[in-house]
Design an enzyme around this catalytic site. Sequence first.
Site, mmCIF file in Angstrom:
data_model
loop_
_atom_site.group_PDB
_atom_site.id
_atom_site.type_symbol
_atom_site.label_atom_id
_atom_site.label_comp_id
_atom_site.label_asym_id
_atom_site.label_seq_id
_atom_site.Cartn_x
_atom_site.Cartn_y
_atom_site.Cartn_z
ATOM 1 N N GLU A 230 0.892 -1.160 0.000
ATOM 2 C CA GLU A 230 0.000 0.000 0.000
ATOM 3 C C GLU A 230 0.926 1.204 0.000
ATOM 4 O OE1 GLU A 230 -1.810 2.845 0.357
ATOM 5 O OE2 GLU A 230 -2.264 2.484 2.475
ATOM 6 N N CYS A 264 -1.971 8.741 2.489
ATOM 7 C CA CYS A 264 -1.785 8.275 1.113
ATOM 8 C C CYS A 264 -2.980 8.653 0.249
ATOM 9 C CB CYS A 264 -1.563 6.768 1.107
ATOM 10 S SG CYS A 264 -2.719 5.887 2.140
#
Length: 456
Positions: A230, A264
Amino acid sequence: MAKYKTVNPATGETVREFTTLDDAGVESALSRAHNGYLDWRTTAAEERARILGRTADLYAEREDELARMIALEMGKPVREAKGEVKLSSAIYRYYADNGPALLEAERLDVPGADESVVYRRPIGALVGVMPWNYPYYQVARFAAPNLMLGNTVLLKHAPNCPQSALLMEEIFRQAGLPEDAYINVFATNEQIADMIADPRVQGVSLTGSERAGTSVAETAGRNLKKVVLELGGSDVFVVLDTDDMDATVKTATRARLSNAGQACNSPKRFIVTEPNYDEFVSKLAESFKATPTGDPLDAKTVLGPLSSQSAADSLIEQIEDAVAKGATLLAGGKKIDGPGSYVEPTLLVDVTPEMRAYSEELFGPVGVVYKVATADEAVELANSSSYGLSGSVWSTDLDGAREVADRLDVGMAFVNEHGTTLPGLPFGGVKRSGVGRELGPWGMDEFVNKKLVRVS
Ligand code: NDP
């Protein structure tokens, strides 16, 4: 010099340091995680779920202490930190409540295959490499489904969150998790590479930068180990039209500045159609300027410091590069004088492809706004990024917005909201944002042996 240490980003003060494992410590962690797996996988799913349920309770009971620890270590304002603790608790609760059902055997109705059953079985010890931006939540996404499955975890946290890392390990112990099912390791990156290569480890999950992801995935690939990554994002917030510009700008501000912009899936690129552009930009600039920074330990603070001085310095370099090459600053642009790694909320326009801010992830309170003529142009600009984590589309025409959302090359697309994360929804991206999915049933389907047993 100690690698793992708590440095208060609001003051720069070093609070506590920790020793990194020696070689014997690495060997002991590997052997414990492997032997722990041989026991843990035989524990009934209901018992594993009960322990995760107790973990969820403990996150709720110890919310204050947990929130203050990350405020101290990485600068998240306590009121936001409490939200992270609640979300982490909800993730443990989700897998406690749904885990046994998600593990149920699947009987296959395939012509010619009489008794064919797929069982979801664990695969072994896993390495988790986690970042500092959501110290508890990132670990929960990985640890909860895998502990539910019967895998065991060796967890290497970011060097600036050692006390948060130890708190998580302590909570698992308090919840009744066997000591060898979850082991915190203060390890070097070389030791992590050795662990990934070791035959007792079956996979690795990393959340962090592309640089870290590439390095870990290389080691995993060489050793034929499964990875979940990720990584970063340069997510878009596409405004096609709105009947409430103030509300849209309020959401844009909150989404961009929460966690001091260090998420993110935070919207880093605002793509706005011509008729809405001027109003959006001027209101967003005002809103950024009106957001004060403060001490993360103060309950009223909305915007804290960045996680470290080096994070603040890197962000300032990206801003200065853009301005030097002709970008226009509409708000902020500088570090805030005094102790602590504070950066002003910053808004840039006139950003062009030769600037770093165009293609790189801006991991801090910095937004870039682009003007487009049509929805097609918005999609083209959105998809020109090497990242593909998430994106949102804002419009009063829901069908049109759905269609644009479907054309975004991302793992998660939203209409009239940005970045909602729930334990039961999948989380992850495409392109250079990573591989695999976390959360929901998808998060339990990564490090699993979907094992066929056929009887004839
Ligand atoms: P890193 O990716 O370097 O750190 C994240 C984790 O990965 C840390 O535990 C780090 O440990 C570890 N790591 C890094 N390299 C390796 C390696 N070769 N082997 C094993 N573990 C490794 O992020 P930074 O803190 O340096 O932040 C830099 C940028 O990364 C940010 O500006 C942002 O763009 C991105 N990032 C994205 C995140 C996300 O949520 N997707 C989270 C954090 C950062 P160590 O420090 O010991 O190397």
